[in-house]
Design an enzyme around this catalytic site. Structure first.
Site, short mmCIF file in Angstrom:
data_model
loop_
_atom_site.label_atom_id
_atom_site.label_comp_id
_atom_site.label_asym_id
_atom_site.label_seq_id
_atom_site.Cartn_x
_atom_site.Cartn_y
_atom_site.Cartn_z
N TRP A 201 40.42 -4.20 -18.53
CA TRP A 201 39.80 -3.07 -17.36
C TRP A 201 41.10 -2.89 -16.97
O TRP A 201 41.43 -3.97 -15.75
CB TRP A 201 38.51 -3.50 -17.17
CG TRP A 201 38.01 -2.68 -15.98
CD1 TRP A 201 37.29 -1.48 -15.96
CD2 TRP A 201 37.95 -2.88 -14.58
NE1 TRP A 201 37.09 -0.93 -15.00
CE2 TRP A 201 37.37 -1.95 -13.55
CE3 TRP A 201 38.66 -3.97 -13.57
CZ2 TRP A 201 37.50 -1.69 -12.22
CZ3 TRP A 201 38.35 -3.46 -12.24
CH2 TRP A 201 38.35 -2.64 -11.32
N ARG A 443 26.78 -5.01 -16.93
CA ARG A 443 26.25 -3.80 -15.62
C ARG A 443 24.93 -3.45 -16.07
O ARG A 443 24.78 -2.22 -15.40
CB ARG A 443 27.87 -2.74 -16.46
CG ARG A 443 27.91 -1.89 -14.67
CD ARG A 443 28.82 -0.68 -14.72
NE ARG A 443 29.03 -0.05 -13.72
CZ ARG A 443 29.12 1.01 -13.33
NH1 ARG A 443 28.82 2.15 -14.20
NH2 ARG A 443 29.21 1.46 -12.11
N LYS A 476 32.62 14.47 -17.05
CA LYS A 476 33.05 13.40 -17.61
C LYS A 476 31.93 12.59 -18.45
O LYS A 476 30.61 11.80 -17.34
CB LYS A 476 32.89 12.51 -15.93
CG LYS A 476 33.62 11.39 -16.13
CD LYS A 476 34.49 10.60 -14.30
CE LYS A 476 34.86 9.88 -14.88
NZ LYS A 476 35.08 9.34 -13.55
N TRP A 477 31.89 11.84 -19.41
CA TRP A 477 30.88 10.87 -20.35
C TRP A 477 31.77 9.58 -20.42
O TRP A 477 32.86 9.12 -21.25
CB TRP A 477 31.51 11.65 -21.47
CG TRP A 477 30.99 11.41 -23.12
CD1 TRP A 477 30.73 10.13 -23.56
CD2 TRP A 477 29.31 11.74 -23.73
NE1 TRP A 477 29.79 9.67 -24.36
CE2 TRP A 477 29.09 10.81 -24.55
CE3 TRP A 477 28.78 13.51 -23.68
CZ2 TRP A 477 28.37 11.57 -25.66
CZ3 TRP A 477 28.70 13.34 -25.08
CH2 TRP A 477 27.16 12.60 -25.13
N ASP A 478 30.91 9.16 -19.97
CA ASP A 478 30.81 7.44 -19.61
C ASP A 478 31.06 6.91 -20.66
O ASP A 478 29.52 7.27 -20.97
CB ASP A 478 30.74 7.16 -17.77
CG ASP A 478 31.92 6.04 -17.25
OD1 ASP A 478 32.60 5.58 -18.38
OD2 ASP A 478 31.62 6.02 -16.47
N ASP A 548 40.59 3.04 -14.07
CA ASP A 548 39.96 3.71 -12.84
C ASP A 548 40.82 2.84 -12.36
O ASP A 548 40.47 2.74 -10.49
CB ASP A 548 38.83 2.21 -13.28
CG ASP A 548 37.49 3.12 -13.54
OD1 ASP A 548 37.03 4.24 -13.73
OD2 ASP A 548 36.55 2.14 -14.21
C1 DGJ Z 1 33.30 3.96 -15.06
C2 DGJ Z 1 33.94 4.89 -14.27
O1 DGJ Z 1 35.58 4.21 -15.63
C3 DGJ Z 1 34.36 5.15 -13.11
O2 DGJ Z 1 35.73 6.67 -12.91
C4 DGJ Z 1 33.07 6.23 -12.21
O3 DGJ Z 1 32.23 7.18 -13.11
C5 DGJ Z 1 32.32 5.14 -12.74
N1 DGJ Z 1 32.20 4.44 -14.21
C6 DGJ Z 1 30.57 5.22 -12.26
O4 DGJ Z 1 29.55 4.43 -12.95
#
Ligand code: DGJ
Length: 731
Positions: A201, A443, A476-478, A548
């Protein structure tokens, strides 16, 4: 013709006519079955070469007894099966009803298909015109079980790639279990280094080169996502090959879930590489069939850059789809690092207003807008707006942003469920879980069970509804966790091991439905940054949030590594605040902007709170991106100097006809009394003169042969990081 067939010698010559040839031959195996072996994979050969190529393995054992299993140790089987004495990694391992696994495939024939057939339910590169590709279908059967294997080799001649996949069908009367079913097998002779992209990460796609070795070099994931740790990509390199010259075979799996890539070098210095989904025991009922994902293979004689340029163009033009495939990508502002969960409508509008003033085109509202989501402990699955934060709802906010002339983007994490949510109260069995086992959180969340049709349908309806209601232009699909307790409430015991792949098939169905219901929306994938950055995702979403980690110095490495396989137009790259939130480093606004120019540029900080000087610099950068993105997003990208090995890193972009070139230089840290450094500009018109944005003139030949002298001098008063973007236009 990309595939020529010589009927008398039973040979297939697959070539794009420019970069590669692969020659396959039908050869009697030791037990008199016909099998298919690879005689050659390398630079393009003339058409008449295939017939006179020697059979490689017969030479090795001059005194071996025919029908001796030893011979199989050197065979280049196109579809090697386990259990027959070939002890290298297999492409196929099938357990029979009697418990054994010694599949004996017999070659039965071929079909030549124009263009490129679709892969059922899976992402894949595609041909738009029938003459862009030609496909060879090879048919094999196992006489004992009735198992039928169709192995596909598609020559994407217009894009210089060869792709491979299999469809396996149970033509017998009893159940079979696929214990391993890979997409591609490749053989190489001699010594080959293996370059791959490892990470973590906030540290994705670090470049690592493993020297040639005997034994198995393997990368993969069992996390349910292609992962931060390993990318489904390897480059096999001749030991002398580098960024600019030498032989490289690039292999990339079009898949976003658990995978395996193994390169095994045996005692004869023969390397076999297999690539496919992570083995998972898949039950094949009579008449049942299984399609593997596709593997893309690219051959380069021009080192890693030659390979990357082929991948980039193919993925930009024949993997990404939809209207955004060909549109220039907007400059965005995302509020995540600016506010995290702490925002309301007023604060969002203040940032957006400044963004609009500075020329930004798209505002993205990140996590925290729904349910009771004031931190990351709750509400995933409850996709109703939090009216305490946004009294006018998503639709009200969207309208205000649209009135400012901004596009509106929204963050969602559809695949997840928080145990603290209304959805979990109503459907506690909708998550992946194993009966009578703990449900381990990551998380604070669990994963929705996308093997289930009802969950898929709920997700399609809910997410499409939210996006429509908010007149959303960008998503933005997280996806923020890995698998544990990988079971489904609805699957039979024998099918539970299929859960990881069934999940991916479900996810792909959802992504296909949502993206086609909203054809004008720009989708950007994300998985805690770049935890699912692979060709499978790019088929649905043309952009991915790269990492990130937004620190510009670390981003040089991450973006450099990502560019090995993935185009610049697929990488999200944002300027964030200093001190940087991940590493605490302070870099100049200019340096941050120049690094982010090497991706889809965005800002991820509270723009309303920046100094006037920084705002002026941001305005200049946004203007510059708008001018240059036709080059950065569509041009030919070349890595010049690696940030992994050099104090000064560099890359360049060029228009197809070399009429404009951008050379980007980055000094990662300063040095006393530095040596004079020249960075050679590549693929430049050597007969031409070029002029930069300051009016200085250069000879293309000098830039190519001598290089561009590093402009970074010895200035003790300066900060560590400096950068230069030189825009060269042919005069
Ligand atoms: C993880 C993403 O990579 C971040 O950019 C952000 O959107 C957070 N999640 C939000 O919880």
């Amino acid at each position: 013709m990309s595939i020529s067939i010589s009927e008398n010698r039973k040979r297939f010559h697959l070539t794009d006519g420019a970069t590669f040839s692969r020659v396959l031959a039908v050869i009697p195996d030791e037990d008199a079955r016909l099998n298919v072996e690879e005689l050659y994979f390398g630079p393009a050969l003339p058409e008449n070469a295939a017939d006179v190529l020697e059979d490689t393995r017969q030479k090795m054992f001059s005194n071996a007894v025919p029908n001796d299993v030893t011979m199989r140790g050197a065979a280049f089987y196109l579809c090697p099966t386990a259990g027959n004495g070939d002890v290298r990694p297999a492409a196929l391992q099938v357990q029979e009803p009697d418990g054994t696994w010694s599949t004996e495939l017999s070659y039965e024939g071929y079909a030549l298909l124009p263009g490129k057939p679709k892969l059922e339910g899976l992402p894949a590169a595609y041909a738009e015109q029938v003459d862009e590709a030609e496909t060879l279908e090879l048919l094999f059967r196992d006489r004992k079980t009735g198992l039928e294997v169709k192995l596909y080799q598609c020559v994407m001649n217009a894009y210089h790639a060869l792709t491979s996949w299999m469809v396996v069908e149970n033509g017998g009367d009893e159940k079979l279990v696929l214990q391993r079913c890979m997409s591609a097998t490749v053989h190489l002779s001699g010594n080959w280094d293996m370059l791959h992209l490892h990470g973590a990460w906030a540290k994705e796609r670090q470049v690592e080169r493993i020297p040639n070795m005997h034994g198995t070099r393997a990368i993969g994931s069992v996390r349910g996502a292609s992962s931060h740790q390993h990318n489904p990509f390897v480059a096999m390199m001749e030991p002398g090959a580098d960024e600019h010259q030498g032989r490289v075979l690039g292999v990339n799996l079009v898949y976003s879930g658990s995978f395996l890539m193994e390169a095994d070098q045996n005692e004869h210095d023969l390397t076999r590489l297999v690539a496919g989904i992570a083995p998972c025991a898949w039950t094949l009922e009579p008449d049942g069939s299984f399609t593997t994902p596709e593997t893309v293979m690219v051959w380069s004689e021009q080192g890693l850059n030659g390979m990357s340029q082929i991948f980039h163009k193919l993925y930009r033009e024949r993997l990404c789809r939809g209207v955004w495939r060909d549109r220039l990508r907007p400059v965005l502002c995302n509020n995540w690092e600016g506010t995290y969960f702490d925002f309301d409508e007023e604060r969002i509008l203040a940032i957006a207003r400044t963004a609009a003033e500075l020329g930004v085109e798209l505002f993205v509202l990140d996590d925290g807008w729904f349910g009771q989501r004031n931190d990351d402990t709750t509400s995933l699955g409850d996709w109703q707006v939090n009216r305490d934060k946004l009294p006018n709802g998503i639709a009200g906010l969207s309208e205000k942003l649209h009135q400012m002339g901004l596009m509106f983007g929204l963050w969602v994490e559809p695949e997840m469920i928080s145990p603290v949510s209304k959805l979990y109260e109503e459907h506690p069995d909708w998550c992946l879980h194993a009966p009578a086992r703990s449900r381990t959180l990551q998380r604070h969340q669990l994963i929705l069970d996308l093997t289930r049709r009802d969950v898929q349908d709920w997700m399609i309806d809910t997410i499409t509804g939210v996006l429509r209601e908010g007149s959303v232009d960008y998503v933005k699909w997280d996806m923020n966790r890995n698998f544990a307790q990988i079971g489904s409430a609805l699957l039979q015991p024998a099918q539970q091991s299929e859960t990881p792949h069934r999940y991916m098939l479900g996810l792909y169905r959802v992504m296909e439905a949502v993206t086609s219901a909203l054809p004008d929306v720009l989708f950007e994938a994300c998985a805690s940054g770049g935890g699912r950055f692979d060709p499978g995702i790019l088929y649905y979403m043309p952009q991915v949030w790269t990492s990130d980690d937004t620190d510009a110095v670390e981003r040089l490495n991450i973006q450099y590594g990502t560019s090995m396989a993935y185009p610049i137009s697929s990488m999200g790259a944002h300027v964030s605040a200093v001190p940087n939130h991940q590493v605490g480093r302070v870099t100049s606004m200019r340096f941050r902007g120049d690094v982010a120019l090497g991706g889809n540029m965005g800002y991820e900080l509270d723009l309303s709170r920046q100094s006037e000087a920084d705002k002026a610099e941001i305005r200049r950068q946004v203007e510059q991106v708008k001018q240059l993105r036709r080059i950065t997003q569509r041009g030919r990208f070349t890595r010049l100097q690696s940030p992994f090995d050099n104090r000064i890193a560099a890359w360049q972009f060029a228009l197809e006809d070399d009429s404009e070139i951008l050379v980007c230089l980055f000094q990662r840290y300063t040095a006393a009394n530095p040596p004079q450094i020249y960075v050679r500009v590549r693929d430049i018109d050597e007969s031409a003169l070029y002029r930069d944005q300051f009016g200085r003139e250069y000879s293309g030949a000098v830039l190519s042969k001598q290089g561009l002298r590093s402009p970074f001098g010895w200035q003790p008063e300066k900060q560590d990081q400096e950068s230069l973007v030189l825009h060269l236009t042919r005069i």
